[in-house]
Design an enzyme around this catalytic site. Sequence first.
Site, PDB file in Angstrom:
ATOM      1  N   LYS A 548     -52.166 -29.497 -39.818  1.00 38.80           N
ATOM      2  CA  LYS A 548     -51.444 -28.303 -40.263  1.00 38.80           C
ATOM      3  C   LYS A 548     -52.013 -27.128 -39.481  1.00 38.80           C
ATOM      4  O   LYS A 548     -53.027 -27.276 -38.798  1.00 38.80           O
ATOM      5  CB  LYS A 548     -51.636 -28.081 -41.773  1.00 38.80           C
ATOM      6  CG  LYS A 548     -53.096 -28.191 -42.225  1.00 38.80           C
ATOM      7  CD  LYS A 548     -53.246 -28.011 -43.730  1.00 38.80           C
ATOM      8  CE  LYS A 548     -52.962 -29.234 -44.576  1.00 38.80           C
ATOM      9  NZ  LYS A 548     -51.673 -29.170 -45.257  1.00 38.80           N
ATOM     10  N   LYS A 660     -44.454 -35.515 -46.083  1.00 33.20           N
ATOM     11  CA  LYS A 660     -44.284 -36.437 -44.951  1.00 33.20           C
ATOM     12  C   LYS A 660     -45.299 -37.570 -45.038  1.00 33.20           C
ATOM     13  O   LYS A 660     -44.982 -38.730 -44.757  1.00 33.20           O
ATOM     14  CB  LYS A 660     -44.395 -35.669 -43.621  1.00 33.20           C
ATOM     15  CG  LYS A 660     -43.263 -34.654 -43.450  1.00 33.20           C
ATOM     16  CD  LYS A 660     -43.541 -33.572 -42.397  1.00 33.20           C
ATOM     17  CE  LYS A 660     -42.574 -32.399 -42.599  1.00 33.20           C
ATOM     18  NZ  LYS A 660     -42.921 -31.218 -41.788  1.00 33.20           N
TER      19      LYS A 660
END
Length: 821
Positions: A548, A660
Amino acid sequence: MYNPRFEKETFKKEVKHNVKTLYRKTIEEATPQQLFQAVSYAVKEVIIDDWIATQNQFKKDDPKIVYYMSMEFLMGRALGNNLINMTAYKEVKAALDEMGIDLNAIEDEEPDPALGNGGLGRLAACFLDSLATLGYAAYGCGIRYRYGMFKQKIENGYQVETPDNWLKEGNPFELRREEYAKEVRFGGNIRVEYDDSTNRTKFVQENYESVLAIPYDMPIVGYGNHHVNTLRIWDAKAITDFQLDSFDRGDYHKAVEQENLAKTIVEVLYPNDNHYAGKELRLKQQYFFISASIQAAITKYKKTHDDIHKLPEKVIFQMNDTHPTVAVAELMRILLDEEELGWNEAWDITTKTCAYTNHTIMAEALEKWPIDLFSRLLPRVYQIIQEIDRRFLIQVRERYPGNEEKVRKMAILYNGQVRMAHLAIVAGFSVNGVARLHTEILKNQELRDFYEMMPQKFNNKTNGITQRRFLMHGNPLLADWVTEKIGTKDWITDLSLMSGLKKYADDSKALAEFMDIKYKNKVRLAEYIRKHNGIEVDPRSIFDVQVKRLHEYKRQLLNILHVMYLYNQIKEHPEMSFFPRTFIFGAKASAGYIRAKEIIKLINSVADIVNNDRSINGKLKVVFIEDYRVSNAEIIFAAADVSEQISTASKEASGTGNMKFMLNGAPTLGTMDGANVEIVEEVGMENAFIFGLSSEEVINYENNGGYHPQDIYNSDPDIRKVVDQLINGTYSNGDHEMYRDLYNSLLCPKDGSKADMYFILKDFRAYAEAQKKVEEAYKDKERWAKMALLNTACCGKFTSDRTIQEYVDDIWHLDKVTVEI
Ligand code: TH1
C-alpha cells in the site's frame, strides 16, 4: 462466442495485417512492443463496434448518466482486462500461441497506466468496471496526465523517483476527440454589467488566460454484455492566437503564456496520497477538468433535452473526494451566467445533481484553499461560493440563533480559506463514507455539526473491488478452480456465489487443491522476486505481505520494528521454534514525505542485514518490491498468505487492498479499522487475526493529549532494544543519526507533534501476539487451509458490483441499459 471477430483465423489475420500496416513487418520481425500494439489495435476494432452500439442504445433509451468526477483513475493495463471482459481471453491466447506469440509477454509490454496514487484512484477504476458490467450509463471524467505516478527505483536502499512516460509508445486504446474541445478560463477580473432590456445583471470575465481542453476517450468494457462506457480524460492545448479575442490578437506574450499554461496544467499527477499540499497548479488542474467535463455534460444534455430544469432527471455528478468539488460552483456559474437562470432555480438543480464521497478523516488531507489564491484564479466561481456561503450561514443562524461558534465551525469561507469539504456537503444532496466505521466516525466526530443539521444527506457505501481483474486476470488458477468447485462461472458477475465454496471447508482434498494453487502462485511471485530483487525466497515460508502507499498511519514502521524484534528473538534463542517467514513490502512514498522515505530505507536496511545473516538459516527474509503498482499487485495478492492491514484504528477510511487479499485467500492480520471490521464480520473472528486499540480508544487518547510511549519504552526491554537499534548503528553501519528522526517520532518528536502519534509502541505487544497466533495457525496445515478458503468463500460482499448497485439504489437512481447487438 462473444464476437466472430475473435475467431482464431480471423483474429490471427487481423494481427498480421496490423503488424504489416503499422510497421511494415512480419510477425517474426516485429518487436514485442510492436506485437502489443498490433494485438491491441485488433482488440480495439472489436471494442469499437460495441462502443458504437452502446452509444446508439443510449440515444434510444435516454438513460440517466452518472459522471464520476475524479482527479485519479488508476486503471492498470487495459489489454488483458479488455480481453477478459469481452470473454475472449482464452481464445485470443490460443490464437496467439499458434503464431508463436505469448500473450502474457505481450501484456507485459503495455505500460501500466497509473493516473492515480492508490486506493482512491483504483476505486474509481473498479467502479467504472462495475458500472459497465452492470449496464449503467457512466462517464469517468479526469485528466490525461502526461506523466502518471512516478516509477520507483530503490538505490542503496533509498527510493528514487523517475518520470512515468506512459504515453511514449502511444496508447492504442484511446481516441482523441478534438471536435469536443472546451475552453477553460482562468484569472482576470469580473465586470458587472446591467442589461436594461432584460433587467439582468451580467458577469463578464475579462483579461483572463484560457486553455483548450481536448478530450481523449478510453473504452470501459463491461463483462460479457457488449456494454462499453467511456473514460474521458482531458488534455490541455493553448488556444492558438487566431482564436483569441480581437483585442488580444498578436499579443506575443499572451500567446506564449497560454502555451506554457496548457503545457504545465496536465503535466503530472501530484504524487500525494492522503495529503493536501495547497499548490496553485493543483487547483488549476481541478478547475480545468471540472469546467471541461461539466460544460461537455451540459452540451450533451441540451442536444436532446430542452428544459435545463430537468437536468437532475438525467445527470449525476459524483465527486470523488473534495478534489472535484469546484464542480458545484462551476455548475452554478453555467446555470446562472450562461443558461441565465435565477439563483434559486440554479441552486435547486445543482443540489439535486451533485453528490460527494468522503475518503478520509486525516486532517492533513483536508483541502482548504487560501481565499486570495482561489479568488485570483477563479474570480467568478469565488463570487458564487461567497453567495453559497452567505445563504448557508443564514440557515445556520436560523437553526442555531446566537450560536456563532457553530457558524465558525460550519462556514465554507473561514479564516481566509475556502473549505472544500463544507462546500461539497452544503451543495451536494448526498455525503457518503466508504466503510461503515468510517461513516459512523464522520457522523459522530468529524462532520458531526453537518450530520446534526442535515442527517438525510449522510449514508454509507462500503467500498468494493472488481473480481474480473483481481481474480480472473490476476489469479487464473484459482478462478478456474472456483468455477469448477461451485459449478458455475456466474461468480464473475455475482460474487455472492463464492459462498458455494463454504461446503469445502472441511474437505481435505479440496483444501489441498486450494493450497496447491496458493503454492503455485507463491512460486510465481518468488520468481518475480528473484528476477527483480535478486533475492531467493522459499515458497514454503509464510508470505506475509503489506503492500500500500507508505504513510505513517498505515504503520509500515510497526511491521518492520516487529521484524527487528523477531530477528532479535531468533538470535537470542537460536533453539526457539520458528516457522520460516518472508515479509514482503511494497510501497511508494510521496516524493516530499521525508519520514516515509526513511521508513523505506529502514525496511531495506533490515532486509540487507537479515537476508545476509547465514546464522538464521533463512528462517527470516525481508523483501521490498520495487515500484508497487497495479500489474505486480495482481501477482502479489494471488501469492499472499497473510494480509497486513495494521493502520491505527480510525485512520484508514476503508482500505481496498484488504479485500483483494481476502478474495485471493489470505486471512487479515489487522486492526478494527476501515473495512477490516466488515471483513471480520463476514469471515468470522476465528478466521482473522485482530489486535490493537479500537477506534474509540484511539480517539479517546487523542482527545486527551495522547499517551506516554516512554512508559512502554522503559518497562518493556524487548521494545526498548528494538527502538534503540534505530540509533545504535545496528541497521546503519554504525551511523547513529540515520534513523534518529524515526526514533524521535516514537519518543520525543522535534516538530512539536505528539510522541508516537500513531500508537505504534502502544499496539506493539498486541501485534506481536497476533503474529504469534498466525504462526501457530499456519503450522496446522489443515486449519490454515480452511481459514484461507473461508476468506475466499466469504468475500462476496466486497465486490464493487455490490457497491455500485448500492450507489444506484440510494443515490444515483440510474436506469439499466441493455445493449442490443
Ligand atoms: C483512500 C483512503 O485512504 C482509503 O482508506 C480508501 O480505501 C480509498 O481512499 C478509497 O476509498 C484515500 N486516498 C486519497 C487520496 C488523496 C486524498 C485523500 C485520499 S483518501 C489524494
